[in-house]
Design an enzyme around this catalytic site. Structure first.
Site, PDB file in Angstrom:
ATOM      1  N   ASP A  26      28.784  58.397   6.970  1.00 51.61           N
ATOM      2  CA  ASP A  26      29.829  58.773   8.154  1.00 51.61           C
ATOM      3  C   ASP A  26      29.095  59.292   9.198  1.00 51.61           C
ATOM      4  O   ASP A  26      29.444  59.402  10.600  1.00 51.61           O
ATOM      5  CB  ASP A  26      31.148  59.614   8.284  1.00 51.61           C
ATOM      6  N   HIS A  27      28.488  60.196   9.169  1.00 55.50           N
ATOM      7  CA  HIS A  27      27.334  60.944  10.313  1.00 55.50           C
ATOM      8  C   HIS A  27      26.197  60.012  10.646  1.00 55.50           C
ATOM      9  O   HIS A  27      25.953  61.037  12.097  1.00 55.50           O
ATOM     10  CB  HIS A  27      27.510  61.819   9.675  1.00 55.50           C
ATOM     11  N   ARG A  35      25.992  58.569  21.564  1.00 52.26           N
ATOM     12  CA  ARG A  35      25.513  57.642  23.196  1.00 52.26           C
ATOM     13  C   ARG A  35      26.551  56.325  23.203  1.00 52.26           C
ATOM     14  O   ARG A  35      25.695  55.883  24.070  1.00 52.26           O
ATOM     15  CB  ARG A  35      24.348  57.412  22.645  1.00 52.26           C
ATOM     16  N   HIS A  60      34.488  56.807   5.511  1.00 52.41           N
ATOM     17  CA  HIS A  60      35.579  57.329   6.139  1.00 52.41           C
ATOM     18  C   HIS A  60      36.708  56.958   7.395  1.00 52.41           C
ATOM     19  O   HIS A  60      35.970  57.213   8.572  1.00 52.41           O
ATOM     20  CB  HIS A  60      35.874  59.466   5.562  1.00 52.41           C
ATOM     21  N   THR A 117      36.554  68.405   9.834  1.00 50.74           N
ATOM     22  CA  THR A 117      36.259  67.399   8.142  1.00 50.74           C
ATOM     23  C   THR A 117      37.518  67.206   7.442  1.00 50.74           C
ATOM     24  O   THR A 117      38.521  68.459   7.699  1.00 50.74           O
ATOM     25  CB  THR A 117      35.287  67.811   7.414  1.00 50.74           C
ATOM     26  N   THR A 118      37.595  67.024   6.669  1.00 48.54           N
ATOM     27  CA  THR A 118      38.786  66.704   5.160  1.00 48.54           C
ATOM     28  C   THR A 118      38.644  68.167   4.772  1.00 48.54           C
ATOM     29  O   THR A 118      38.034  68.555   3.587  1.00 48.54           O
ATOM     30  CB  THR A 118      38.731  66.213   4.499  1.00 48.54           C
ATOM     31  N   GLU A 168      39.517  62.702  -7.456  1.00 53.92           N
ATOM     32  CA  GLU A 168      38.315  63.512  -7.056  1.00 53.92           C
ATOM     33  C   GLU A 168      38.864  65.069  -5.998  1.00 53.92           C
ATOM     34  O   GLU A 168      39.673  65.124  -5.109  1.00 53.92           O
ATOM     35  CB  GLU A 168      37.741  62.593  -5.192  1.00 53.92           C
ATOM     36  N   HIS A 207      32.722  67.579  -1.662  1.00 55.46           N
ATOM     37  CA  HIS A 207      32.655  68.436   0.328  1.00 55.46           C
ATOM     38  C   HIS A 207      31.774  69.531  -0.037  1.00 55.46           C
ATOM     39  O   HIS A 207      32.181  69.944  -1.526  1.00 55.46           O
ATOM     40  CB  HIS A 207      34.385  68.901   0.302  1.00 55.46           C
ATOM     41  N   GLY A 229      27.439  63.790   1.706  1.00 53.64           N
ATOM     42  CA  GLY A 229      27.294  63.029   3.006  1.00 53.64           C
ATOM     43  C   GLY A 229      26.824  64.235   4.204  1.00 53.64           C
ATOM     44  O   GLY A 229      25.740  63.882   4.383  1.00 53.64           O
TER      45      GLY A 229
HETATM   46  N1  PXP Z   1      34.311  62.847  -0.374  1.00 53.66           N
HETATM   47  C1  PXP Z   1      35.743  63.278   0.779  1.00 53.66           C
HETATM   48  C2  PXP Z   1      36.529  62.557  -0.285  1.00 53.66           C
HETATM   49  C3  PXP Z   1      36.076  63.011   1.704  1.00 53.66           C
HETATM   50  O1  PXP Z   1      36.599  63.147   2.206  1.00 53.66           O
HETATM   51  C4  PXP Z   1      34.590  63.846   1.790  1.00 53.66           C
HETATM   52  C5  PXP Z   1      34.203  64.175   3.537  1.00 53.66           C
HETATM   53  O2  PXP Z   1      34.827  64.978   4.188  1.00 53.66           O
HETATM   54  C6  PXP Z   1      33.496  64.269   1.284  1.00 53.66           C
HETATM   55  C7  PXP Z   1      33.731  63.719  -0.110  1.00 53.66           C
HETATM   56  C8  PXP Z   1      31.649  64.428   1.437  1.00 53.66           C
HETATM   57  O3  PXP Z   1      31.891  65.712   1.768  1.00 53.66           O
HETATM   58  P1  PXP Z   1      30.502  66.261   2.802  1.00 53.66           P
HETATM   59  O4  PXP Z   1      30.317  65.252   3.747  1.00 53.66           O
HETATM   60  O5  PXP Z   1      30.536  67.431   2.707  1.00 53.66           O
HETATM   61  O6  PXP Z   1      29.330  66.061   1.498  1.00 53.66           O
END
Ligand code: PXP
Length: 256
Positions: A26-27, A35, A60, A117-118, A168, A207, A229
């Site tokens: 995602d990032h 940009r 996501h 974030t989540t 998860e 996470h 991520g």
């Molecule tokens: N798993 C889920 C379900 C997530 O929503 C996220 C992102 O918040 C991640 C894993 C990865 O987390 P991180 O980016 O902190 O590694």
């Protein structure tokens, strides 16, 4: 020739018990969106993850499209042979998108527009009626459903009632725990991983995982997959994405 080759096993087939690494890209899109152009392209990141030995890609699609966008999904899915894990809120809009794209897996996550974030797990127990038709429709479409939950018995029980094959565990509390709490958090995750397996559910975790904190989690034998991520993309600034994924992979393998 190795023993596995001699037995006729494919050497690239995952070994039983191997902990899979899903890389959340995602990032890369967050940086691209800063940009408004096309660079850096998350598709290129997907290709690098495949080269580096990642086992899957995670994205996501948020309600506000702050990182991955709709048009990215198809391109990311087509870019590599890696399974795609689509993280999604339990909304009708996301359900339709998932059914259209048919990712390998869908991980249902709680989503609040204003969060960075989540920040916590899904209340699968409290939201049974909302989640039940979504889990059923995804499963009927052949999509492997995962619920992103706090590692608690009542959430595992709720996942069982919903018929989700995977949970998860949100490892945020572990990742942010101080020295006094970290052992208890780890025990909690290990106990819940064992409980999930005992009840026929495959446990994953993710996470806030980093090079420094991944190994105690990776050593939990029941866990089948970690999704990582932000840290990997951040590290990629300094050493490249291929190297950051490879290093995480090595740390995970060492811990098993
Ligand atoms: N798993 C889920 C379900 C997530 O929503 C996220 C992102 O918040 C991640 C894993 C990865 O987390 P991180 O980016 O902190 O590694």
């Amino acid at each position: 020739m190795t023993l596995r080759q001699a037995r006729g096993e494919r050497v690239d087939a995952p070994k039983p018990g191997r902990l899979r690494l899903g890389v959340n890209i995602d990032h890369v899109a967050t940086i691209r969106n800063a940009r408004g152009g096309a660079h850096p392209d998350p598709v290129r990141a997907a290709e690098v993850v495949a080269r580096a030995g990642g086992d899957g890609l995670t994205v996501h699609l948020r309600e506000d499209r702050r990182h991955i966008r709709d048009e990215d999904l198809e391109r990311i899915q087509a870019a590599t042979g890696l399974p795609l894990n689509l993280e999604m809120a339990a909304t009708d809009e996301m359900l339709e998108i998932a059914l259209r794209h048919r990712p390998h897996a869908a991980c249902i996550v709680p989503e609040r527009r204003e969060e960075r974030t989540t920040e916590g797990g899904l209340d699968a127990a409290g939201q049974h009626n909302r989640l039940a038709p979504i889990v059923a429709r995804l499963s009927d479409a052949g999509i492997r459903v995962s619920l992103f939950i706090t590692p608690e018995p009542r959430q595992i029980e709720a996942a069982m009632k919903l018929g989700a094959p995977v949970v998860e565990f949100h490892t945020g509390e572990y990742a942010h725990a101080g020295d006094a709490e970290v052992a208890a958090e780890l025990t909690r995750i290990a106990d819940m991983a064992a409980l999930a397996v005992k009840n026929g559910i495959e446990p994953h975790a993710g996470h806030g995982l980093t090079y420094e904190n991944v190994q105690p989690i990776a050593a939990i034998p029941q866990l089948a997959e970690l999704n990582i991520g932000h840290y990997l993309i951040g590290e990629a600034i300094f050493c490249g994405l291929e190297a950051s994924v490879r290093k995480m992979r090595t740390l995970m393998d060492e811990a098993r």
